[in-house]
Motif scaffolding. Structure first.
Motif, PDB file in Angstrom:
ATOM      1  N   LEU A  12       0.857  -1.183   0.000  1.00 49.33           N
ATOM      2  CA  LEU A  12       0.000   0.000   0.000  1.00 49.33           C
ATOM      3  C   LEU A  12       0.896   1.236   0.000  1.00 49.33           C
ATOM      4  CD1 LEU A  12      -2.823  -0.812   2.580  1.00 49.33           C
ATOM      5  CD2 LEU A  12      -2.916  -0.936   0.107  1.00 49.33           C
ATOM      6  N   LYS A  13       0.695   2.098  -0.971  1.00 52.06           N
ATOM      7  CA  LYS A  13       1.498   3.319  -1.049  1.00 52.06           C
ATOM      8  C   LYS A  13       0.694   4.531  -0.603  1.00 52.06           C
ATOM      9  CE  LYS A  13       4.068   1.324  -4.817  1.00 52.06           C
ATOM     10  NZ  LYS A  13       3.703   0.824  -6.100  1.00 52.06           N
ATOM     11  N   GLU A  14      -0.585   4.536  -0.920  1.00 47.18           N
ATOM     12  CA  GLU A  14      -1.421   5.688  -0.609  1.00 47.18           C
ATOM     13  C   GLU A  14      -1.857   5.647   0.846  1.00 47.18           C
ATOM     14  OE1 GLU A  14      -1.960   3.548  -3.090  1.00 47.18           O
ATOM     15  OE2 GLU A  14      -1.818   4.690  -4.954  1.00 47.18           O
ATOM     16  N   LYS A  15      -1.727   6.775   1.517  1.00 50.23           N
ATOM     17  CA  LYS A  15      -2.059   6.869   2.937  1.00 50.23           C
ATOM     18  C   LYS A  15      -3.526   6.547   3.191  1.00 50.23           C
ATOM     19  CE  LYS A  15      -1.724  10.073   6.885  1.00 50.23           C
ATOM     20  NZ  LYS A  15      -2.735   9.388   7.612  1.00 50.23           N
ATOM     21  N   PHE A  16      -4.415   6.972   2.307  1.00 48.13           N
ATOM     22  CA  PHE A  16      -5.842   6.739   2.543  1.00 48.13           C
ATOM     23  C   PHE A  16      -6.184   5.255   2.516  1.00 48.13           C
ATOM     24  CE2 PHE A  16      -5.291   7.924  -1.905  1.00 48.13           C
ATOM     25  CZ  PHE A  16      -5.967   6.924  -2.599  1.00 48.13           C
ATOM     26  N   TYR A  17      -5.520   4.461   1.678  1.00 51.06           N
ATOM     27  CA  TYR A  17      -5.746   3.016   1.703  1.00 51.06           C
ATOM     28  C   TYR A  17      -5.190   2.425   2.999  1.00 51.06           C
ATOM     29  CZ  TYR A  17      -6.910   2.855  -3.340  1.00 51.06           C
ATOM     30  OH  TYR A  17      -7.488   3.020  -4.569  1.00 51.06           O
ATOM     31  N   ALA A  18      -3.980   2.852   3.359  1.00 47.26           N
ATOM     32  CA  ALA A  18      -3.351   2.334   4.586  1.00 47.26           C
ATOM     33  C   ALA A  18      -4.186   2.681   5.813  1.00 47.26           C
ATOM     34  CB  ALA A  18      -1.932   2.890   4.718  1.00 47.26           C
ATOM     35  N   ASP A  19      -4.727   3.900   5.859  1.00 48.07           N
ATOM     36  CA  ASP A  19      -5.561   4.303   6.995  1.00 48.07           C
ATOM     37  C   ASP A  19      -6.833   3.463   7.074  1.00 48.07           C
ATOM     38  OD1 ASP A  19      -3.697   6.241   7.653  1.00 48.07           O
ATOM     39  OD2 ASP A  19      -4.872   7.919   6.851  1.00 48.07           O
ATOM     40  N   PHE A 133     -11.215  -3.393  -9.975  1.00 48.38           N
ATOM     41  CA  PHE A 133     -10.816  -2.457  -8.926  1.00 48.38           C
ATOM     42  C   PHE A 133      -9.301  -2.498  -8.780  1.00 48.38           C
ATOM     43  CE2 PHE A 133     -15.052  -3.958  -7.588  1.00 48.38           C
ATOM     44  CZ  PHE A 133     -15.714  -2.740  -7.510  1.00 48.38           C
ATOM     45  N   PRO A 134      -8.699  -1.413  -8.309  1.00 49.34           N
ATOM     46  CA  PRO A 134      -7.272  -1.473  -7.983  1.00 49.34           C
ATOM     47  C   PRO A 134      -7.054  -2.513  -6.886  1.00 49.34           C
ATOM     48  CG  PRO A 134      -8.096   0.808  -7.844  1.00 49.34           C
ATOM     49  CD  PRO A 134      -9.283  -0.096  -8.022  1.00 49.34           C
ATOM     50  N   HIS A 135      -5.961  -3.255  -6.970  1.00 48.59           N
ATOM     51  CA  HIS A 135      -5.745  -4.309  -5.976  1.00 48.59           C
ATOM     52  C   HIS A 135      -5.572  -3.734  -4.572  1.00 48.59           C
ATOM     53  CE1 HIS A 135      -1.705  -3.416  -7.539  1.00 48.59           C
ATOM     54  NE2 HIS A 135      -1.221  -3.839  -6.406  1.00 48.59           N
ATOM     55  N   HIS A 136      -5.153  -2.478  -4.452  1.00 49.06           N
ATOM     56  CA  HIS A 136      -5.048  -1.854  -3.134  1.00 49.06           C
ATOM     57  C   HIS A 136      -6.441  -1.625  -2.543  1.00 49.06           C
ATOM     58  CE1 HIS A 136      -0.900  -1.516  -4.024  1.00 49.06           C
ATOM     59  NE2 HIS A 136      -1.018  -0.512  -4.861  1.00 49.06           N
ATOM     60  N   LEU A 137      -7.378  -1.213  -3.375  1.00 55.94           N
ATOM     61  CA  LEU A 137      -8.749  -1.024  -2.917  1.00 55.94           C
ATOM     62  C   LEU A 137      -9.384  -2.366  -2.558  1.00 55.94           C
ATOM     63  CD1 LEU A 137     -11.168   0.796  -2.350  1.00 55.94           C
ATOM     64  CD2 LEU A 137     -11.720   0.692  -4.791  1.00 55.94           C
ATOM     65  N   ALA A 138      -9.027  -3.403  -3.290  1.00 58.78           N
ATOM     66  CA  ALA A 138      -9.558  -4.742  -2.995  1.00 58.78           C
ATOM     67  C   ALA A 138      -9.202  -5.157  -1.569  1.00 58.78           C
ATOM     68  CB  ALA A 138      -9.031  -5.756  -4.000  1.00 58.78           C
ATOM     69  N   ARG A 139      -8.027  -4.762  -1.105  1.00 60.21           N
ATOM     70  CA  ARG A 139      -7.634  -5.113   0.266  1.00 60.21           C
ATOM     71  C   ARG A 139      -8.563  -4.435   1.276  1.00 60.21           C
ATOM     72  NH1 ARG A 139      -1.613  -4.258   2.659  1.00 60.21           N
ATOM     73  NH2 ARG A 139      -1.165  -4.714   0.472  1.00 60.21           N
ATOM     74  N   VAL A 140      -8.839  -3.161   1.055  1.00 58.90           N
ATOM     75  CA  VAL A 140      -9.750  -2.436   1.949  1.00 58.90           C
ATOM     76  C   VAL A 140     -11.133  -3.088   1.913  1.00 58.90           C
ATOM     77  CG1 VAL A 140     -10.893  -0.225   2.405  1.00 58.90           C
ATOM     78  CG2 VAL A 140      -8.495  -0.252   1.641  1.00 58.90           C
TER      79      VAL A 140
END
Length: 160
Positions: A12-19, A133-140
């Motif tokens: 995860l690179k984007e802070k909003f996904y990490a948060d 969906f972006p795979h980072h969003l899939a994690r959320v």
């Protein structure tokens, strides 16, 4: 208590996904022991050939399969997987608990998904949607749905 391991290709690179992930990780501590394993995504050129993508997926597959916990159920997120409602996912988790499953491992691929042999290894294939969906969003989204599934099991008002 259920052990849940989420193995993700890509960081995860984007802070909003990490948060968002951190919030659901915190919420899930009441229901399961959650661990998230991030594996590096193979670097590819700007316009990779099919052979380059396949080779990258195979390298990622080695890393994913090498990190699978022993035992338990494995679910791979992939577009051709089963579409389940939140209630159905909750029922699947309940069924696993009744069967004595104590380890659930969920797999999220990188930008190009998961290698076929990883999908074949999975006991269950899940799809979030026919949309991409972006795979980072899939994690959320996955963490939220796990939280929702536990809330459904507990009969709370979270799921309306």
């Amino acid at each position: 208590m259920l052990n849940v391991t989420v193995i993700c290709v890509g960081k995860l690179k984007e802070k909003f996904y990490a948060d968002a992930c951190a919030e659901y990780q915190k919420r899930l501590t009441r229901f399961c022991r959650l661990s998230i394993v991030e594996l590096p995504e193979e670097r590819l050129p700007e316009s990779p050939s099919a052979a380059e993508v396949a080779a990258a997926l195979e390298k990622e597959a080695d890393a994913v399969l090498g990190r699978l916990p022993r035992g338990g159920m494995v679910a791979a997120l992939c577009v051709e997987g089963n579409l389940l409602s939140s209630e159905q996912l909750s029922a699947v988790l309940s069924r696993y608990a009744v069967q004595g499953v104590s380890q659930l491992t969920l797999l999220i691929g990188g930008s190009f998904g998961l290698a076929p042999r990883v999908k074949e290894r999975a006991d269950l294939r899940l799809s979030m949607s026919p949309m991409t969906f972006p795979h980072h969003l899939a994690r959320v989204m996955l963490l939220e749905q796990l939280y929702r599934a536990f809330q459904i099991q507990n009969g709370t008002r979270y799921h309306k």
